[in-house]
Design a protein around this motif. Structure first.
Motif, PDB file in Angstrom:
ATOM      1  N   GLU A 168      37.868 -38.663 -20.660  1.00 31.76           N
ATOM      2  CA  GLU A 168      38.394 -37.331 -20.392  1.00 31.76           C
ATOM      3  C   GLU A 168      38.728 -36.588 -21.686  1.00 31.76           C
ATOM      4  OE1 GLU A 168      40.448 -37.410 -16.037  1.00 31.76           O
ATOM      5  OE2 GLU A 168      41.731 -38.044 -17.713  1.00 31.76           O
ATOM      6  N   THR A 169      38.845 -35.274 -21.560  1.00 35.06           N
ATOM      7  CA  THR A 169      39.407 -34.446 -22.622  1.00 35.06           C
ATOM      8  C   THR A 169      40.842 -34.133 -22.248  1.00 35.06           C
ATOM      9  OG1 THR A 169      37.263 -33.455 -23.164  1.00 35.06           O
ATOM     10  CG2 THR A 169      39.232 -32.261 -23.869  1.00 35.06           C
ATOM     11  N   VAL A 170      41.774 -34.634 -23.076  1.00 37.76           N
ATOM     12  CA  VAL A 170      43.198 -34.559 -22.753  1.00 37.76           C
ATOM     13  C   VAL A 170      43.932 -33.906 -23.914  1.00 37.76           C
ATOM     14  CG1 VAL A 170      45.281 -35.894 -22.233  1.00 37.76           C
ATOM     15  CG2 VAL A 170      43.056 -36.624 -21.318  1.00 37.76           C
ATOM     16  N   VAL A 171      44.825 -32.981 -23.598  1.00 36.45           N
ATOM     17  CA  VAL A 171      45.625 -32.303 -24.621  1.00 36.45           C
ATOM     18  C   VAL A 171      47.093 -32.636 -24.407  1.00 36.45           C
ATOM     19  CG1 VAL A 171      46.399 -30.068 -25.522  1.00 36.45           C
ATOM     20  CG2 VAL A 171      43.985 -30.416 -24.947  1.00 36.45           C
ATOM     21  N   ASP A 172      47.742 -33.103 -25.473  1.00 34.64           N
ATOM     22  CA  ASP A 172      49.205 -33.234 -25.504  1.00 34.64           C
ATOM     23  C   ASP A 172      49.708 -32.008 -26.249  1.00 34.64           C
ATOM     24  OD1 ASP A 172      51.834 -33.918 -25.698  1.00 34.64           O
ATOM     25  OD2 ASP A 172      51.516 -35.900 -26.553  1.00 34.64           O
ATOM     26  N   LEU A 173      50.220 -31.041 -25.494  1.00 32.65           N
ATOM     27  CA  LEU A 173      50.450 -29.711 -26.042  1.00 32.65           C
ATOM     28  C   LEU A 173      51.664 -29.635 -26.970  1.00 32.65           C
ATOM     29  CD1 LEU A 173      49.135 -26.951 -25.967  1.00 32.65           C
ATOM     30  CD2 LEU A 173      50.445 -26.420 -23.917  1.00 32.65           C
ATOM     31  N   CYS A 174      52.636 -30.500 -26.771  1.00 33.12           N
ATOM     32  CA  CYS A 174      53.846 -30.519 -27.612  1.00 33.12           C
ATOM     33  C   CYS A 174      54.070 -31.950 -28.061  1.00 33.12           C
ATOM     34  CB  CYS A 174      55.060 -29.995 -26.855  1.00 33.12           C
ATOM     35  SG  CYS A 174      54.820 -28.381 -26.090  1.00 33.12           S
ATOM     36  N   LEU A 191      41.227 -36.992 -27.240  1.00 32.69           N
ATOM     37  CA  LEU A 191      42.663 -36.784 -27.120  1.00 32.69           C
ATOM     38  C   LEU A 191      43.124 -35.906 -28.268  1.00 32.69           C
ATOM     39  CD1 LEU A 191      45.420 -37.383 -25.825  1.00 32.69           C
ATOM     40  CD2 LEU A 191      45.463 -39.548 -27.083  1.00 32.69           C
ATOM     41  N   ILE A 192      43.683 -34.750 -27.936  1.00 32.53           N
ATOM     42  CA  ILE A 192      44.091 -33.779 -28.950  1.00 32.53           C
ATOM     43  C   ILE A 192      45.606 -33.601 -28.878  1.00 32.53           C
ATOM     44  CG2 ILE A 192      43.819 -31.432 -29.827  1.00 32.53           C
ATOM     45  CD1 ILE A 192      41.272 -32.490 -27.350  1.00 32.53           C
ATOM     46  N   ALA A 193      46.280 -33.882 -29.977  1.00 36.96           N
ATOM     47  CA  ALA A 193      47.734 -33.741 -30.070  1.00 36.96           C
ATOM     48  C   ALA A 193      48.065 -32.480 -30.850  1.00 36.96           C
ATOM     49  CB  ALA A 193      48.334 -34.960 -30.754  1.00 36.96           C
ATOM     50  N   CYS A 194      48.894 -31.627 -30.271  1.00 31.31           N
ATOM     51  CA  CYS A 194      49.216 -30.332 -30.874  1.00 31.31           C
ATOM     52  C   CYS A 194      50.721 -30.179 -31.038  1.00 31.31           C
ATOM     53  CB  CYS A 194      48.716 -29.189 -29.985  1.00 31.31           C
ATOM     54  SG  CYS A 194      46.998 -29.338 -29.450  1.00 31.31           S
ATOM     55  N   ASP A 195      51.107 -29.444 -32.058  1.00 32.02           N
ATOM     56  CA  ASP A 195      52.515 -29.105 -32.226  1.00 32.02           C
ATOM     57  C   ASP A 195      52.634 -28.007 -33.276  1.00 32.02           C
ATOM     58  OD1 ASP A 195      55.125 -30.724 -31.118  1.00 32.02           O
ATOM     59  OD2 ASP A 195      55.591 -29.590 -32.925  1.00 32.02           O
ATOM     60  N   THR A 196      53.774 -27.309 -33.268  1.00 32.68           N
ATOM     61  CA  THR A 196      54.039 -26.290 -34.284  1.00 32.68           C
ATOM     62  C   THR A 196      54.872 -26.834 -35.441  1.00 32.68           C
ATOM     63  OG1 THR A 196      56.017 -25.557 -33.081  1.00 32.68           O
ATOM     64  CG2 THR A 196      53.940 -24.414 -32.588  1.00 32.68           C
ATOM     65  N   ASP A 197      55.320 -28.083 -35.332  1.00 26.69           N
ATOM     66  CA  ASP A 197      56.165 -28.698 -36.349  1.00 26.69           C
ATOM     67  C   ASP A 197      55.314 -29.599 -37.239  1.00 26.69           C
ATOM     68  OD1 ASP A 197      57.980 -30.339 -37.792  1.00 26.69           O
ATOM     69  OD2 ASP A 197      59.522 -30.064 -36.265  1.00 26.69           O
ATOM     70  N   ARG A 198      55.016 -29.135 -38.448  1.00 25.03           N
ATOM     71  CA  ARG A 198      54.142 -29.871 -39.346  1.00 25.03           C
ATOM     72  C   ARG A 198      54.706 -31.254 -39.694  1.00 25.03           C
ATOM     73  NH1 ARG A 198      50.210 -28.252 -42.974  1.00 25.03           N
ATOM     74  NH2 ARG A 198      50.771 -26.049 -42.633  1.00 25.03           N
ATOM     75  N   ALA A 199      56.011 -31.313 -39.972  1.00 25.79           N
ATOM     76  CA  ALA A 199      56.612 -32.577 -40.394  1.00 25.79           C
ATOM     77  C   ALA A 199      56.508 -33.626 -39.296  1.00 25.79           C
ATOM     78  CB  ALA A 199      58.073 -32.358 -40.795  1.00 25.79           C
ATOM     79  N   ARG A 200      56.812 -33.247 -38.075  1.00 19.87           N
ATOM     80  CA  ARG A 200      56.752 -34.219 -36.979  1.00 19.87           C
ATOM     81  C   ARG A 200      55.311 -34.627 -36.691  1.00 19.87           C
ATOM     82  NH1 ARG A 200      59.624 -33.047 -31.705  1.00 19.87           N
ATOM     83  NH2 ARG A 200      59.623 -35.322 -31.621  1.00 19.87           N
ATOM     84  N   LEU A 201      54.412 -33.659 -36.645  1.00 16.31           N
ATOM     85  CA  LEU A 201      53.014 -33.971 -36.326  1.00 16.31           C
ATOM     86  C   LEU A 201      52.379 -34.860 -37.393  1.00 16.31           C
ATOM     87  CD1 LEU A 201      50.918 -33.369 -34.113  1.00 16.31           C
ATOM     88  CD2 LEU A 201      50.115 -31.453 -35.516  1.00 16.31           C
ATOM     89  N   ALA A 241      44.544 -46.224 -32.090  1.00 16.38           N
ATOM     90  CA  ALA A 241      44.200 -45.069 -31.268  1.00 16.38           C
ATOM     91  C   ALA A 241      43.448 -44.025 -32.092  1.00 16.38           C
ATOM     92  CB  ALA A 241      45.459 -44.439 -30.677  1.00 16.38           C
ATOM     93  N   THR A 242      42.537 -43.332 -31.422  1.00 15.49           N
ATOM     94  CA  THR A 242      41.826 -42.222 -32.042  1.00 15.49           C
ATOM     95  C   THR A 242      42.380 -40.923 -31.481  1.00 15.49           C
ATOM     96  OG1 THR A 242      39.807 -43.547 -32.273  1.00 15.49           O
ATOM     97  CG2 THR A 242      39.582 -41.151 -32.424  1.00 15.49           C
ATOM     98  N   VAL A 243      43.016 -40.144 -32.343  1.00 14.47           N
ATOM     99  CA  VAL A 243      43.691 -38.923 -31.912  1.00 14.47           C
ATOM    100  C   VAL A 243      43.370 -37.788 -32.869  1.00 14.47           C
ATOM    101  CG1 VAL A 243      45.913 -37.838 -31.388  1.00 14.47           C
ATOM    102  CG2 VAL A 243      45.603 -40.282 -30.951  1.00 14.47           C
ATOM    103  N   GLU A 244      42.970 -36.644 -32.325  1.00 11.21           N
ATOM    104  CA  GLU A 244      42.842 -35.431 -33.127  1.00 11.21           C
ATOM    105  C   GLU A 244      44.204 -34.744 -33.173  1.00 11.21           C
ATOM    106  OE1 GLU A 244      39.681 -32.784 -31.902  1.00 11.21           O
ATOM    107  OE2 GLU A 244      38.705 -34.439 -30.829  1.00 11.21           O
ATOM    108  N   THR A 245      44.533 -34.124 -34.291  1.00 16.65           N
ATOM    109  CA  THR A 245      45.774 -33.360 -34.379  1.00 16.65           C
ATOM    110  C   THR A 245      45.462 -31.908 -34.716  1.00 16.65           C
ATOM    111  OG1 THR A 245      46.110 -33.917 -36.717  1.00 16.65           O
ATOM    112  CG2 THR A 245      47.128 -35.374 -35.084  1.00 16.65           C
ATOM    113  N   ARG A 246      46.250 -31.014 -34.129  1.00 16.92           N
ATOM    114  CA  ARG A 246      46.125 -29.591 -34.437  1.00 16.92           C
ATOM    115  C   ARG A 246      47.511 -29.019 -34.654  1.00 16.92           C
ATOM    116  NH1 ARG A 246      41.313 -26.547 -31.066  1.00 16.92           N
ATOM    117  NH2 ARG A 246      39.778 -28.250 -31.196  1.00 16.92           N
ATOM    118  N   LEU A 247      47.734 -28.464 -35.828  1.00 20.84           N
ATOM    119  CA  LEU A 247      48.977 -27.773 -36.120  1.00 20.84           C
ATOM    120  C   LEU A 247      48.843 -26.333 -35.637  1.00 20.84           C
ATOM    121  CD1 LEU A 247      51.772 -27.860 -37.515  1.00 20.84           C
ATOM    122  CD2 LEU A 247      50.606 -27.054 -39.596  1.00 20.84           C
TER     123      LEU A 247
END
Length: 390
Positions: free
Chosen positions: A208-214, A238-248, A260-266
């Motif tokens: 699946e294509t799954v987004v963790d938005l926060c 799996l795409i992990a997103c957040d507006t907090d650079r330090a946490r992400l 785990a294989t995870v894409e990240t997007r700030l």
């Protein structure tokens, strides 16, 4: 340190905690750590005793006190009168008590928050609130990509199975998790049982294509990755997103350790939709672990009761509504959405979903929701709702 000196240290720390709660400063744990960094003379027993006293005081006072001294006096009068005899003692004791000086009142929460929680729990509110201010247990999630829960438990007879979860285990209080070989091998991750149940609600699957938005630092992201495990070429995206650079930025090394294989997007606040334009209408599932009051986690951060204001709650609700709309736009027809807040305030739960009128304006199926509470479920407090795109 003599007991009177420990009391004075607690007062000084509480002064800082109260100021930080008012002005949006550091958490109590951080303040305590910083305080003792410059006071090397305090031994481990002193530090532990002062820390325990600080948190006992915080838990006993619903309203934010005017000062650390007022906080301790109020706590002592209601909970531990022996502390009063330490005021004005010899050495580094706090000054003697003065007739009529301020003293905080004991309570479970600020009155306006207590009223909101009473609306949810009714006659059971006192029991539920008391549990919210207890001591939190230490839970971990066994990473199914690295180990099985049965195998981990076989090696640790004193660890407790969390039957309500698929992979949860409860460790003895005080365990230093990061020193455990299972942690270093990526076999376990610290995660409250409620958080595990919330992530599992999305039912992420391989391919699946799954987004963790926060996503934050990625606790729920890694749980989703374990649910999507399978052949490396069929795990999906799996795409992990957040507006907090330090946490992400904490997520990539955690993901590597977990396998785990995870894409990240700030994401830039206000520009989230543009940064996710390529995913619009194509995602199988979206998890929204939305910013919230954190009222369900008072066991871990009891001073957060003193931080929340009505104005901040309104701002949080607006952010939550925006995220729900954004998540819905990301979904393909039939795609799943799960909305989570670690809050038990109706304004962030049922009222949030009702106010946004999602079923009529965004084309979602009726929401199904549940709440988890420390009193009933033995985990942090959560509101969890799920729906799907029509």
């Amino acid at each position: 340190m003599i007991p009177a000196a420990r009391l004075q240290a607690a007062i000084e720390i509480l002064d800082q905690v109260i100021t930080a709660a008012r002005d949006g400063g550091a958490a109590a744990d951080t303040i305590i750590q910083r305080y003792f960094t410059t006071r090397r003379y305090a031994g481990s027993k002193d530090r532990r005793a002062v820390r325990d006293l600080v948190f006992a005081v915080i838990r006993s006072l619903g309203e934010r006190p005017v000062s650390g001294r007022a906080a301790v006096i109020g706590h002592a009068r209601a909970q531990d009168p022996s502390l009063l005899a330490l005021f004005g003692a010899a050495g580094h004791a706090p000054p003697a008590l003065v007739h009529g000086e301020p003293a905080a009142s004991s309570g479970l929460a600020p009155a306006w928050l207590q009223q909101m929680l009473a609306e949810r729990f009714g006659p059971d509110a006192d029991r539920q609130l008391a549990a919210l201010l207890g001591r939190a247990p230490l839970d971990v999630r066994v990473n199914a990509m690295r180990a099985s829960r049965d195998a981990v438990l076989a090696d640790h007879p004193d660890w407790q199975l969390l039957a309500a979860t698929a992979h949860g285990v409860r460790l003895p209080s005080g365990t230093n998790v990061e020193d455990l070989p299972e942690y270093q091998a990526g076999q376990i991750e610290v995660q409250d049982a409620g958080s595990q149940l919330a992530a599992a609600t999305l039912a992420a699957r391989p391919g699946e294509t799954v987004v963790d938005l926060c996503a934050g630092a990625g606790g729920k992201t890694l749980a989703l990755a374990a649910d999507m495990r399978g052949p490396e070429d069929d795990r999906g995206r799996l795409i992990a997103c957040d507006t907090d650079r330090a946490r992400l930025s904490q997520l990539p090394p955690r993901a590597a350790r977990a396998g785990a294989t995870v894409e990240t997007r700030l994401l830039n606040p206000g520009g989230e939709a543009g940064a996710l334009a390529d995913l619009m209408g194509s995602c199988d599932a979206v998890l929204i672990d939305a910013p919230c009051s954190g009222s369900g986690t008072w066991r871990r951060n009891p001073e957060s009761r003193w931080r929340l204001t009505r104005e901040r709650l309104v701002r949080l609700a607006a952010t939550q509504a925006m995220l729900i709309e954004l998540a819905t736009l990301l979904l393909r027809p039939g795609g799943r959405i799960v909305y989570i807040v670690c809050s038990l305030l109706p304004a962030e739960g049922e009222s949030q979903l009702a106010d946004t009128q999602l079923g009529g304006t965004l084309g979602l199926a009726p929401w199904q929701s549940r709440i988890l509470t420390p009193a009933d479920d033995g985990c942090d407090g959560f509101f969890i709702a799920q729906s799907s795109r029509l």
